[in-house]
Design an enzyme around this catalytic site. Structure first.
Site, PDB file in Angstrom:
ATOM      1  N   GLY A  46       0.830  -1.192   0.000  1.00  0.00           N
ATOM      2  CA  GLY A  46       0.000   0.000   0.000  1.00  0.00           C
ATOM      3  C   GLY A  46       0.868   1.248   0.000  1.00  0.00           C
ATOM      4  CD  GLN A  51       3.274   5.876   2.580  1.00  0.00           C
ATOM      5  OE1 GLN A  51       2.287   5.332   2.122  1.00  0.00           O
ATOM      6  NE2 GLN A  51       4.257   5.202   3.150  1.00  0.00           N
ATOM      7  CB  CYS A  91       5.058   2.320   7.285  1.00  0.00           C
ATOM      8  SG  CYS A  91       4.603   3.803   6.378  1.00  0.00           S
ATOM      9  CG  LEU A  92       6.364   0.942   1.201  1.00  0.00           C
ATOM     10  CD1 LEU A  92       5.757   1.235  -0.171  1.00  0.00           C
ATOM     11  CD2 LEU A  92       7.510  -0.050   1.069  1.00  0.00           C
ATOM     12  CG  HIS A 133      -0.734   1.421   7.168  1.00  0.00           C
ATOM     13  ND1 HIS A 133       0.204   0.977   8.086  1.00  0.00           N
ATOM     14  CD2 HIS A 133      -0.064   2.252   6.339  1.00  0.00           C
ATOM     15  CE1 HIS A 133       1.371   1.536   7.807  1.00  0.00           C
ATOM     16  NE2 HIS A 133       1.238   2.309   6.750  1.00  0.00           N
ATOM     17  CD  GLU A 134      -1.262   2.597   2.587  1.00  0.00           C
ATOM     18  OE1 GLU A 134      -0.840   3.759   2.487  1.00  0.00           O
ATOM     19  OE2 GLU A 134      -0.528   1.637   2.915  1.00  0.00           O
ATOM     20  CG  HIS A 137       0.185   6.939   5.319  1.00  0.00           C
ATOM     21  ND1 HIS A 137       1.273   7.423   6.011  1.00  0.00           N
ATOM     22  CD2 HIS A 137       0.438   5.629   5.102  1.00  0.00           C
ATOM     23  CE1 HIS A 137       2.145   6.439   6.195  1.00  0.00           C
ATOM     24  NE2 HIS A 137       1.670   5.338   5.657  1.00  0.00           N
TER      25      HIS A 137
END
Ligand SMILES: [Zn+2]
Length: 168
Positions: A46, A51, A91-92, A133-134, A137
């Site tokens: 994701g 991000q 997380c990226l 989670h997304e 963000h």
């Protein structure tokens, strides 16, 4: 398509609430395509627009990573959720760090797709976690916000150390 640079924890755009998308323009379509390419290249499941430095309510998800049916969610919102459970997530924007976060196991979310159609999705398990989670963000929240304070401090200290070494 182009691969985008992923913003890491500490960059201000990750702490800015994203703005709603008002029109599905060619730029928005390109952004979604570039975000998918970036997510797959980073082996993520994701990625949210902040991000990659764009403060708009748009995120992409593909928990299978097979690139067959990625989700592109514009202006997504959780409508309902049930059964809170703990599961490990990463997380990226925080490469190398993981933590147990309590989230709904089942959710219903609504969003607009790239064809400007209103959609509703029922998700469970890993996909439900990814959607939450997304969307976090887009609301300037990051998963470590939900960890116990001592654990968050350990992670922040380690990031500071990495920054000093030019490794962040
Ligand atoms: Zn993330």
């Amino acid at each position: 398509m182009a691969e985008l640079k992923i913003k890491k924890y500490g960059e201000r755009v990750l702490r800015k609430k994203a703005s709603a998308v008002f029109e599905i323009t060619e730029d928005i379509k390109k952004l979604a395509a570039d975000m998918l390419e970036t997510m797959y290249a980073a082996h993520g499941v994701g990625l949210a627009a902040p991000q990659v430095g764009v403060s708009l309510e748009l995120c992409v998800i593909d928990v299978s990573q097979d690139q067959k049916s990625p989700l592109v969610m514009i202006n997504p919102k959780i409508i309902s959720g049930e059964d809170k459970v703990f599961a490990e997530e990463g997380c990226l924007s925080l490469p190398g760090f993981y933590g147990n976060v309590k989230r709904f196991d089942k959710i219903i979310a609504e969003y607009t797709d790239l064809k400007d159609k209103k959609k509703e999705i029922k998700a469970q398990g890993f996909l439900a976690k990814a959607v939450q989670h997304e969307i976090d963000h887009l609301n300037a929240k990051i998963f470590i916000d939900f960890l116990p304070e001592w654990k968050r401090k350990v992670i922040e200290k380690e990031i500071k150390r990495k920054k000093k070494m030019g490794d962040w």
